[in-house]
Motif scaffolding. Structure first.
Motif, PDB file in Angstrom:
ATOM      1  N   GLU A   1      44.246  31.005  35.644  1.00 33.74           N
ATOM      2  CA  GLU A   1      44.245  32.418  35.255  1.00 33.74           C
ATOM      3  C   GLU A   1      43.000  33.132  35.783  1.00 33.74           C
ATOM      4  O   GLU A   1      43.048  34.323  36.120  1.00 33.74           O
ATOM      5  CB  GLU A   1      44.333  32.558  33.729  1.00 33.74           C
ATOM      6  N   VAL A   2      41.878  32.415  35.876  1.00 31.34           N
ATOM      7  CA  VAL A   2      40.650  32.994  36.415  1.00 31.34           C
ATOM      8  C   VAL A   2      40.808  33.253  37.906  1.00 31.34           C
ATOM      9  O   VAL A   2      40.440  34.326  38.419  1.00 31.34           O
ATOM     10  CB  VAL A   2      39.445  32.088  36.136  1.00 31.34           C
ATOM     11  N   LEU A   3      41.347  32.284  38.622  1.00 31.49           N
ATOM     12  CA  LEU A   3      41.580  32.449  40.058  1.00 31.49           C
ATOM     13  C   LEU A   3      42.475  33.651  40.324  1.00 31.49           C
ATOM     14  O   LEU A   3      42.193  34.473  41.222  1.00 31.49           O
ATOM     15  CB  LEU A   3      42.224  31.180  40.625  1.00 31.49           C
ATOM     16  N   LEU A   4      43.521  33.795  39.537  1.00 25.87           N
ATOM     17  CA  LEU A   4      44.435  34.928  39.700  1.00 25.87           C
ATOM     18  C   LEU A   4      43.707  36.245  39.438  1.00 25.87           C
ATOM     19  O   LEU A   4      43.922  37.233  40.153  1.00 25.87           O
ATOM     20  CB  LEU A   4      45.625  34.781  38.750  1.00 25.87           C
ATOM     21  N   GLN A   5      42.844  36.263  38.438  1.00 23.39           N
ATOM     22  CA  GLN A   5      42.090  37.481  38.133  1.00 23.39           C
ATOM     23  C   GLN A   5      41.206  37.900  39.307  1.00 23.39           C
ATOM     24  O   GLN A   5      41.137  39.086  39.650  1.00 23.39           O
ATOM     25  CB  GLN A   5      41.229  37.259  36.890  1.00 23.39           C
ATOM     26  N   TYR A   6      40.561  36.949  39.959  1.00 25.72           N
ATOM     27  CA  TYR A   6      39.709  37.270  41.101  1.00 25.72           C
ATOM     28  C   TYR A   6      40.542  37.744  42.297  1.00 25.72           C
ATOM     29  O   TYR A   6      40.151  38.680  43.010  1.00 25.72           O
ATOM     30  CB  TYR A   6      38.858  36.062  41.485  1.00 25.72           C
ATOM     31  N   GLN A   7      41.664  37.110  42.510  1.00 28.14           N
ATOM     32  CA  GLN A   7      42.537  37.525  43.611  1.00 28.14           C
ATOM     33  C   GLN A   7      43.061  38.941  43.379  1.00 28.14           C
ATOM     34  O   GLN A   7      43.098  39.762  44.301  1.00 28.14           O
ATOM     35  CB  GLN A   7      43.689  36.533  43.754  1.00 28.14           C
ATOM     36  N   GLN A   8      43.452  39.224  42.144  1.00 26.49           N
ATOM     37  CA  GLN A   8      43.965  40.558  41.820  1.00 26.49           C
ATOM     38  C   GLN A   8      42.855  41.604  41.901  1.00 26.49           C
ATOM     39  O   GLN A   8      43.087  42.730  42.378  1.00 26.49           O
ATOM     40  CB  GLN A   8      44.586  40.551  40.431  1.00 26.49           C
ATOM     41  N   ALA A   9      41.654  41.248  41.456  1.00 30.03           N
ATOM     42  CA  ALA A   9      40.532  42.178  41.526  1.00 30.03           C
ATOM     43  C   ALA A   9      40.211  42.519  42.975  1.00 30.03           C
ATOM     44  O   ALA A   9      39.909  43.685  43.306  1.00 30.03           O
ATOM     45  CB  ALA A   9      39.306  41.589  40.835  1.00 30.03           C
ATOM     46  N   ALA A  10      40.267  41.530  43.866  1.00 33.50           N
ATOM     47  CA  ALA A  10      40.012  41.782  45.288  1.00 33.50           C
ATOM     48  C   ALA A  10      41.058  42.725  45.860  1.00 33.50           C
ATOM     49  O   ALA A  10      40.725  43.687  46.575  1.00 33.50           O
ATOM     50  CB  ALA A  10      40.000  40.463  46.057  1.00 33.50           C
ATOM     51  N   SER A  11      42.316  42.465  45.542  1.00 35.37           N
ATOM     52  CA  SER A  11      43.402  43.304  46.050  1.00 35.37           C
ATOM     53  C   SER A  11      43.293  44.733  45.526  1.00 35.37           C
ATOM     54  O   SER A  11      43.429  45.700  46.277  1.00 35.37           O
ATOM     55  CB  SER A  11      44.743  42.688  45.657  1.00 35.37           C
ATOM     56  N   ARG A  12      43.050  44.873  44.224  1.00 36.68           N
ATOM     57  CA  ARG A  12      42.928  46.220  43.639  1.00 36.68           C
ATOM     58  C   ARG A  12      41.749  46.984  44.230  1.00 36.68           C
ATOM     59  O   ARG A  12      41.815  48.191  44.440  1.00 36.68           O
ATOM     60  CB  ARG A  12      42.775  46.112  42.116  1.00 36.68           C
TER      61      ARG A  12
END
Length: 544
Positions: A493-504
């Motif tokens: 879930e942390v990895l996904l949060q960082y990936q989503q933050a980068a995309s946003r």
């Protein structure tokens, strides 16, 4: 604290600690909030500065809330949210490091403050924030820093520690103060008291935590310096008793700022001083030119282009609203927290700082907050400056004396007195059955008894013992931490949060650029149209 405690109200640090020793007071003390900003250079496999662009996989440096850049495309900055729990704070910082390292391919993070081998300074890439007016302004500000101070000074790394105390503690201190001012004003005045005490005692931090007693000779290049370095190996310069060359005249200093009169006696005086500084012309910077042959070189020719250029080891802060300047945020609602800026990157931690340092900072900053804080005159300002300079250059020298209120005192004596006062506070901050604060205090008190146990002392002991160049020693550490962080297992879930933050963040930058239609020169003119500080209705402009 700035407010004088009167009547039956407490008037000494020890009495105040005694009054906070019940369960309610202890819980109020423990409600501290902390955040960390850690800077780190990207390096290539040869140990030289990586000069490619900020990796897109990390997101937009303009809009990402946690991963950005400072001066250079190569100088990463990791920003944590605010935490009350130290372990959670360090876990979050570790997540950011791990995600970054796992997306850097063959590059590593440089784990000390002073930079790696510096070749042609013209090749140091200034951070690029895109085509929006806000992005162009951030880049131009940094371009101005290059012209003013040189690029190599801008790739020095540090750790910034953000600190505030709980609302519950403010309620208790406000009731104890017997003051007539509003609670909001009391908080601002108390934080300013903390700042005044901190400035008198700031030398404690480079003594204990300074981690730059040596550097690569390539950093000096053609700079003129009065520092009489000794040489080790093929290209290491050092001072035998130095603690933090980052904090010396080689690092973040600005001779032009010596003429500034920034007062910490009241928030109004502080803001007035800052307003004067960003509007004070500089003859030296005027020679650079603002716009030459149709190209901007700096935002303006004043002593400070913007407030961020004020190089202070501590800052008064408030979270700003969108497009609000730092001083406008302070004028709107007062001081919310303070930012400690006197910390070197700790090379013995993969994330640049460890828990024992944070616990000592808690104690030290609370000590600065709860003690009486007299104002300073020019004589005391010189004393503050001279003490700090002596410690950064020769803090571990046996028998070193500093000046306290005009009288000589052994550094070791002064520190032992402070540690004795901190012990009751450490006991209050420890939970039942724990002794984490006591252990941290003991750990750093041992460095008062034996300077070799300071971080700078440990570094020099290793370098002297191996006679290896500083750069080689640091590169080996970089490899070790790269291996550790590469293998670090991020929760899904942390990895996904960082990936989503980068995309946003990339999407947000694109949106800002598409909406940035104003001519850049007009944008700058609007930004600097009115730099006066209003205590009622602050002008809303873009921050840099």
């Amino acid at each position: 604290m700035m407010m004088k405690l009167e009547k039956k109200i407490l008037n000494s640090f020890n009495e105040l600690i005694g009054h906070l020793s019940d369960s309610e007071g202890r819980n109020a003390l423990k409600g501290m909030q902390r955040g960390i900003e850690r800077e780190a250079l990207r390096i290539n496999s040869s140990g030289h500065l990586a000069i490619d662009g900020h990796p897109k996989v990390l997101g937009s440096a303009l809009t990402h809330p946690r991963i950005t850049t400072d001066y250079s495309e190569s100088l990463l900055e990791f920003i944590t949210p605010v935490f009350s729990d130290i372990n959670s704070l360090l876990d979050d910082l570790t997540y950011t490091h791990a995600f970054t390292v796992q997306n850097l391919d063959s590059q590593r993070l440089w784990p000390v403050s002073m930079p790696c081998y510096v070749g042609d300074t013209a090749a140091i890439p200034i951070a690029d924030y895109g085509s929006s007016n806000a992005g162009q302004m951030k880049r131009l500000y940094r371009k101005g820093l290059t012209y003013r101070y040189g690029a190599q000074m801008q790739i020095i790394s540090g750790v910034h520690f953000n600190f505030s105390v709980s609302d519950t503690l403010w309620d208790k201190l406000y009731n104890l103060s017997d003051t007539q001012v509003s609670k909001s004003d009391f908080i601002s005045e108390s934080y300013l008291g903390l700042i005044r005490n901190y400035r008198h005692m700031v030398w404690v931090l480079p003594y204990l935590f300074g981690a730059s007693p040596a550097l690569c000779s390539s950093f000096i290049k053609d700079q003129q310096t009065d520092i009489e370095f000794e040489k080790m190996g093929k290209g290491t310069l050092y001072l035998p008793y130095a603690t933090s060359l980052r904090m010396s005249d080689l690092g973040y200093t600005n001779k032009e700022q010596e003429q500034l009169d920034i007062s910490y006696d009241s928030l109004e005086q502080y803001l007035e001083g800052m307003n004067s500084a960003i509007n004070m012309p500089s003859a030296n910077f005027e020679k650079i030119g603002v716009k030459v042959d149709g190209e901007f070189r700096q935002l303006n020719a004043n002593v400070l282009q913007i407030e961020n250029e004020f190089y202070s080891p501590i800052r008064a802060k408030r979270v700003a609203l969108d497009d609000e300047k730092p001083s406008e945020a302070l004028a709107r609602a007062g001081i919310e927290y303070i930012e400690v800026r006197a910390l070197d990157v700790n090379p013995y931690s993969p994330v640049g700082i460890d828990a024992s340092q944070i616990r000592f900072l808690d104690l030290f900053l609370m000590y600065c907050l709860l003690n009486e804080s007299p104002t300073s005159d020019s004589v005391q300002e010189n004393e503050i400056s001279n003490n700090l300079n002596r410690v950064v250059l020769e803090g571990r020298r046996p028998g070193l004396e500093l000046s306290r209120n005009g009288e000589s005192v052994l550094l070791s004596t002064w520190m032992r007195e402070m540690f004795d006062e901190l012990k009751p506070l450490a006991s209050l901050l420890d939970n039942e059955g724990e002794h984490l604060y006591i252990d941290a205090l003991d750990r750093w008190q041992s460095a008062v008894i034996d300077p070799d146990l300071t971080i700078s002392g440990q570094i020099m002991k290793e370098l002297n013992g191996s006679q290896v160049d500083h750069g080689c020693w640091v590169k080996k550490l970089a490899e070790e931490y790269h291996d550790i962080l590469s293998r670090y297992s991020l929760p899904e879930e942390v990895l996904l949060q960082y990936q989503q933050a980068a995309s946003r963040s990339l999407e947000k930058q694109t949106k800002i650029e598409s909406e940035s239609t104003q001519n850049f020169e007009e944008y700058l003119a609007d930004y600097f149209n009115d730099d006066s500080v209003s205590f009622e209705t602050p002008k809303v402009v873009s921050s840099v």
